[in-house]
Write an enzyme that holds these catalytic residues in place. Structure first.
Site: not given
Ligand SMILES: *Cc1c(COP(=O)(O)O)cnc(C)c1O
Length: 509
Positions: A115-117, A120
């Site tokens: 999910f951090k994509d 980021l």
């Protein structure tokens, strides 16, 4: 004044720009940046935005937080388009039905399957955008503005940061990870990236050793002046901002599939540093009709204990140490972004709407937390939290059994990752509690692809007839990583000097 920012710990009037807060990360007083006024949605948004694409929604929302003098419309649209062109799903964050009451919001279709994509990919483009603009204004004989991102990872954040920053002009990235203590797929993801500005350092030590070294680098004035050390950890405001889009997008997606448009919608969020669910809180405060935001924690349960007791305190059980669980990306002692929520709750209750007073009170709470490990919130603050938040805590055993249960009962044999499983376990607890209220629907956030956490997934499913990790879980793209050449840069001792030397050697200036 609108679209300006301040530090959560400041007792002075402040008006910082979006660019300042994104490029600085953390405020000098140790506080987090936040907009003191949360923008309100246009009164017709439910109708006007209902059929917008993910990218259009992102633009509508970001525009409310970023002044067009700072980033003009065309540039903002371009940043968004480029950031989400790297996702494998056209919808970016599709919604998947699990059963009549429960939907999964799949946030793992970005380049690193986590999910951090979502945040980021956008943050990397923003850094580059601001640096290009700063450098264009400089005379040719002046040194260029650069940023050297240094971070430590126990797995997921590192690869998402690398894929967000790879190939970006005037940005270098160094990610430290503990040798032999991250999963093979995670190491492959980080070390097979070929871009010249990406560097990984395999440090012989623990994750805490890596984090200590990074902290010391941040505190090293001389090193900082030369290399302009930057951070992309979850306290960066741009990450919280970018994560708001999928709350809106999934709300509209679900409304379109429901016959009963009076249904109440609740979000369930597997939480560690409180960055993901905080984005949902902003969406709610802007005016999105959310019924509840439900915090799902693993055995590192500081948030669940706060919701129940009003005390924000480190665990006494293990003397404040972090517990290693099956959902490692949620293994935290303190949830750094929780400070932002506390600021709003304090401002609106005990500080009677006064920003400076809120900063003063929060600063004293944070000092107390640091020295004694514990803060007791005023009852008004705890009550204000409970009007929108609820919580549950899930242990390792339940994490595994929910993966097994969903796989066994779902028509497509859906496989959950362990973090997502913490959220789904929580969702089912709520669904069984309010069984009679059938117009409540749950959107549970799915934060990683199960292939990234093969050990726990296999523990849950290995005994089931016909299950195969390679066939049922592993995407071809991740499988192919194992055949690519890895660039391993070994630091044979957890030493600040050795890490600094390695960085200097790579940067050659
Ligand atoms: C980072 C992460 C989380 C926790 O998100 P927070 O914003 O820290 O609450 C949950 N699941 C996965 C897979 C993650 O990588």
């Amino acid at each position: 004044m609108s679209k300006v920012y301040r530090s959560s710990r400041s007792a002075e009037a402040q008006a910082l720009s979006f660019e300042d807060v994104v490029m600085t990360g953390l405020a000098k007083d140790g506080g987090l940046f936040l907009p003191s006024e949360i923008p309100q949605l246009p009164s017709t948004f439910l109708k006007d935005w209902a059929n917008a694409s993910f990218q259009e929604l992102a633009f509508n929302i970001l525009r409310l937080y970023i002044d067009s003098k700072e980033i003009p419309d065309e540039d903002l649209k371009d940043l968004i388009a480029r950031s989400y062109s790297t996702f494998r799903s056209e919808e970016v964050t599709p919604l998947k039905k699990i059963d009549d009451d429960l939907y999964l919001l799949e946030l793992f279709h970005g380049p690193t399957y986590a999910f951090k994509d979502v945040a980021l990919q956008f943050v990397g483009n923003l850094f580059e955008y601001f640096l290009i603009r700063r450098n264009a204004k400089k005379p040719a004989d002046e040194p260029r503005d650069v940023i050297t991102v240094v971070g430590a990872t126990s797995g997921d954040t590192g690869s998402a940061a690398i894929y967000g920053l790879r190939g970006k002009k005037d940005v270098s990235v160094f990610i430290l990870y503990p040798t032999g203590r991250i999963s093979p797929i995670q190491e492959e993801q980080m070390t097979t990236v070929e871009d010249a500005n990406v560097h990984t350092l395999s440090v012989k030590g623990t994750f805490d050793d890596c984090q200590d070294i990074v902290k010391q680098i941040f505190g090293d004035v001389e090193f900082n002046e030369k290399y302009h050390v930057g951070a992309v950890n979850s306290i960066n405001w741009a990450r919280i901002l970018a994560q708001q889009t999928y709350y809106f997008y999934s709300y509209f997606q679900l409304q379109k599939t429901l016959k009963d448009t009076t249904s109440k919608i609740r979000f369930v969020v597997p939480s560690g540093n409180f960055g993901d669910i905080l984005a949902g809180y902003y969406a709610y405060r802007m005016g999105l009709p959310v019924d509840k935001l439900i915090i799902a924690t693993n055995e590192n349960d500081i948030l669940d204990r706060f919701m129940k007791s009003g005390r924000y305190e480190k665990s006494t059980e293990a003397e404040g140490a972090v517990k290693a669980t099956y959902s490692p990306a949620m293994d935290i002692v303190i949830s750094s972004n929780f400070e932002r929520l506390l600021w709003y709750l304090i401002r609106d209750t005990v500080a009677k709407g006064n920003d400076e007073e809120a900063g003063k009170v929060l600063n004293s709470w944070m000092q107390q937390l640091k020295t004694t490990g514990s803060v007791v919130a005023d009852e008004a603050v705890a009550q204000a939290a409970r009007t929108i938040f609820a919580s549950e805590r899930v242990d390792n055993e339940e994490t595994v059994s929910t993966i097994k249960q969903v796989y066994s009962t779902h028509p497509e044999k859906y496989v959950l990752d362990p973090h997502t499983s913490v959220g789904v376990t929580t969702s089912y607890r709520f669904i069984s509690k309010d069984a009679k209220e059938d117009n409540i629907k749950y959107i549970s956030l799915s934060t990683a692809h199960p292939a990234k956490f093969s050990e726990v997934v296999n523990k849950a499913l290995d005994t089931i007839d016909g299950y195969s990790f390679e066939k049922d879980v592993l995407p071809a793209e991740l499988k192919a990583l194992s055949t690519k050449e890895k660039r391993i840069n070994l630091i044979d001792e957890a030493s600040l000097e050795k890490v600094k030397d390695a960085i200097k050697k790579e940067l050659k200036y």
